[in-house]
Design an enzyme around this catalytic site. Structure first.
Site, PDB file in Angstrom:
ATOM      1  N   LYS A  61      10.017  -6.876  10.786  1.00 28.52           N
ATOM      2  CA  LYS A  61      10.703  -7.274   9.552  1.00 28.52           C
ATOM      3  C   LYS A  61      12.169  -7.612   9.811  1.00 28.52           C
ATOM      4  O   LYS A  61      12.719  -8.502   9.168  1.00 28.52           O
ATOM      5  CB  LYS A  61      10.574  -6.189   8.487  1.00 28.52           C
TER       6      LYS A  61
ATOM      7  N   LYS B 186      -1.663  -9.884  10.637  1.00 35.51           N
ATOM      8  CA  LYS B 186      -2.297  -9.380   9.417  1.00 35.51           C
ATOM      9  C   LYS B 186      -1.789 -10.121   8.185  1.00 35.51           C
ATOM     10  O   LYS B 186      -0.659 -10.612   8.153  1.00 35.51           O
ATOM     11  CB  LYS B 186      -2.085  -7.871   9.286  1.00 35.51           C
TER      12      LYS B 186
ATOM     13  N   LYS C 247       1.546  -9.348   1.884  1.00 36.88           N
ATOM     14  CA  LYS C 247       1.888  -9.902   0.568  1.00 36.88           C
ATOM     15  C   LYS C 247       3.276 -10.533   0.561  1.00 36.88           C
ATOM     16  O   LYS C 247       3.561 -11.389  -0.250  1.00 36.88           O
ATOM     17  CB  LYS C 247       1.760  -8.832  -0.514  1.00 36.88           C
TER      18      LYS C 247
HETATM   19  P1  ATP Z   1       4.699  -6.152   3.078  1.00 33.06           P
HETATM   20  O1  ATP Z   1       4.555  -7.519   3.646  1.00 33.06           O
HETATM   21  O2  ATP Z   1       5.724  -6.028   2.007  1.00 33.06           O
HETATM   22  O3  ATP Z   1       4.824  -5.073   4.138  1.00 33.06           O
HETATM   23  P2  ATP Z   1       1.927  -5.469   2.875  1.00 33.06           P
HETATM   24  O4  ATP Z   1       0.927  -6.471   2.423  1.00 33.06           O
HETATM   25  O5  ATP Z   1       1.965  -5.123   4.324  1.00 33.06           O
HETATM   26  O6  ATP Z   1       3.321  -5.920   2.319  1.00 33.06           O
HETATM   27  P3  ATP Z   1       2.348  -2.718   2.094  1.00 33.06           P
HETATM   28  O7  ATP Z   1       2.951  -2.436   0.757  1.00 33.06           O
HETATM   29  O8  ATP Z   1       3.213  -2.627   3.314  1.00 33.06           O
HETATM   30  O9  ATP Z   1       1.649  -4.164   2.018  1.00 33.06           O
HETATM   31  O10 ATP Z   1       1.102  -1.783   2.321  1.00 33.06           O
HETATM   32  C1  ATP Z   1       0.297  -1.279   1.284  1.00 33.06           C
HETATM   33  C2  ATP Z   1      -1.006  -0.781   1.893  1.00 33.06           C
HETATM   34  O11 ATP Z   1      -1.848  -1.909   2.168  1.00 33.06           O
HETATM   35  C3  ATP Z   1      -0.802  -0.058   3.218  1.00 33.06           C
HETATM   36  O12 ATP Z   1      -1.571   1.124   3.253  1.00 33.06           O
HETATM   37  C4  ATP Z   1      -1.282  -1.032   4.260  1.00 33.06           C
HETATM   38  O13 ATP Z   1      -1.844  -0.398   5.389  1.00 33.06           O
HETATM   39  C5  ATP Z   1      -2.340  -1.827   3.502  1.00 33.06           C
HETATM   40  N1  ATP Z   1      -2.443  -3.195   4.005  1.00 33.06           N
HETATM   41  C6  ATP Z   1      -1.458  -4.103   3.995  1.00 33.06           C
HETATM   42  N2  ATP Z   1      -1.886  -5.263   4.496  1.00 33.06           N
HETATM   43  C7  ATP Z   1      -3.186  -5.074   4.856  1.00 33.06           C
HETATM   44  C8  ATP Z   1      -4.184  -5.920   5.469  1.00 33.06           C
HETATM   45  N3  ATP Z   1      -3.901  -7.165   5.784  1.00 33.06           N
HETATM   46  N4  ATP Z   1      -5.407  -5.402   5.671  1.00 33.06           N
HETATM   47  C9  ATP Z   1      -5.697  -4.127   5.344  1.00 33.06           C
HETATM   48  N5  ATP Z   1      -4.793  -3.272   4.787  1.00 33.06           N
HETATM   49  C10 ATP Z   1      -3.553  -3.737   4.534  1.00 33.06           C
HETATM   50 MG    MG Z   2       3.470  -3.719   5.084  1.00 33.24          MG
END
Ligand code: ATP
Ligand code: MG
Length: 351
Positions: A128, A214, A217
């Protein structure tokens, strides 16, 4: 009379037997399919088996620059989506992280109990911060570096037995455990050391445009991410544009065919069919067939959630849920913070 007492006793015992679980999602963007399949879907099951606390992590969201109007609406949206996806505030506790001030208080204390070395090793910080900086450290918010300490506070405040995490968050949970163990040794049994519960099958949904990383969002490429509030037309066009390869052979091989494998994985998880059965189903078919089936499965999943969402988002319902949730969370968090402050010698006049 005895019956009523028995029922009350039984309820108490059931409540006592349920082990506590805590988790949260950052409203740094709209909930993605990765978030849903990776975590939220499981929480819907966990709320029946555990004493579940879920928070919308708005203090984590501001570790990267946010527009305030958009953060407000994303926070509201995330809360409504949790419920639309099946979380029931009557069965679990849903709250906003910033409503329970103890998170930030304990977060600060934990920055004093962790080291620069530990935090520098966090791969998410490396990823990040490289997005935030342009080759220097000057523009990286300090909060992005200390984020795992706040995450440790989010967890340790509630002394949960379990924390459900996706594979990408495992390293942060390890750090929370290390801090808890260190403080337990130093200050005598301060924290319950939490155990991770990894998503069943270690689900990791990949980015549609770069399936070697991965799905996130907060990605700046809208085509890369399916959002739970995408319109049917958006979902259809994102799947159509999803990166595959030139072989036109439907085969599960995450190393050599990450794009195709990701689509197969999405289908198999939503429809609850094994990858073997997917192979049989798509034998002799082409990528268009695969993409059509994945799109159909996604629409069947997402449309009912969106219908529920449009109901929940109206009126004062969400505000009431969050206020009630914060009160419940605060009772536990306040007591725990007090204990930590006392053990550290911060308070001398409070018991
Ligand atoms: P950001 O980009 O802001 O980090 P993010 O999509 O990674 O957003 P988080 O808020 O960091 O989401 O994570 C929320 C939950 O979703 C965490 O437990 C994380 O492990 C899970 N998660 C995030 N992305 C994935 C993915 N692509 N597949 C499975 N689980 C996910
Ligand atoms: Mg994340």
């Amino acid at each position: 009379m005895f019956d009523i007492i028995d029922i009350v006793k039984k309820r108490r015992i059931n409540k006592m037997e349920k082990q506590r679980m805590v988790t949260g999602i950052t409203p740094s963007g709209s909930m993605s399919l990765g978030n849903y399949l990776g975590v939220v879907k499981n929480l819907v099951e966990y709320q029946n088996e555990y004493e579940l606390f879920v928070f919308v992590a708005n203090l984590h969201a501001i570790t990267i620059p946010q527009d305030s109007t958009s953060l407000k609406s994303k926070t509201k949206e995330m809360t409504a989506l949790y419920i639309a996806c099946g979380l029931d505030p009557e069965k679990m506790t849903l709250f906003l992280q910033s409503d329970v001030f103890e998170h930030a208080q304990l977060g600060w204390i934990l920055t004093t109990q962790s080291t620069m070395g530990e935090l520098s090793r966090m791969t998410q910080f490396k990823d990040k911060s490289s997005k935030q900086s342009e080759g220097d450290n000057i523009s990286i918010p300090t909060g992005l570096f200390t984020y795992p300490c706040l995450m440790a506070a989010d967890i340790l405040l509630y002394d949960p037995k379990f924390v459900p995490v996706g594979v990408d968050q495992k390293q942060h949970l390890e750090l929370s455990r290390d801090i808890a163990i260190r403080m337990n040794n130093k200050y005598d049994e301060m924290h319950v050391v939490p155990e991770p519960i990894l998503t069943k099958g270690n689900i990791k949904i990949m980015d549609l445009q770069d399936p070697t990383k991965k799905m996130s969002k907060s990605s700046d490429n809208p085509k890369a991410v399916i959002k739970m509030l995408d319109t049917p037309a958006e979902i259809t066009s994102k799947i159509k544009a999803a990166v595959t390869d030139s072989e036109n052979l439907i085969k599960y091989d995450p190393i050599n065919k990450p794009g195709v494998s990701n689509l197969m994985n999405i289908y198999s998880i939503i429809k609850n069919v094994s990858i073997d059965d997917c192979h049989k189903m798509w034998e002799g078919k082409n990528y268009k067939d695969l993409k059509d089936d994945v799109t159909q499965a996604l629409l069947e999943l997402i449309i009912p959630i969106q219908e529920k969402y449009s109901e929940i988002i109206k009126g004062d319902y969400l505000k009431e849920v969050l206020e009630k949730g914060a009160l419940k969370a605060k009772k536990i968090a306040h007591k725990k913070l007090n204990k930590v402050q006392n053990k550290l010698g911060i308070n001398w006049y409070r018991k």
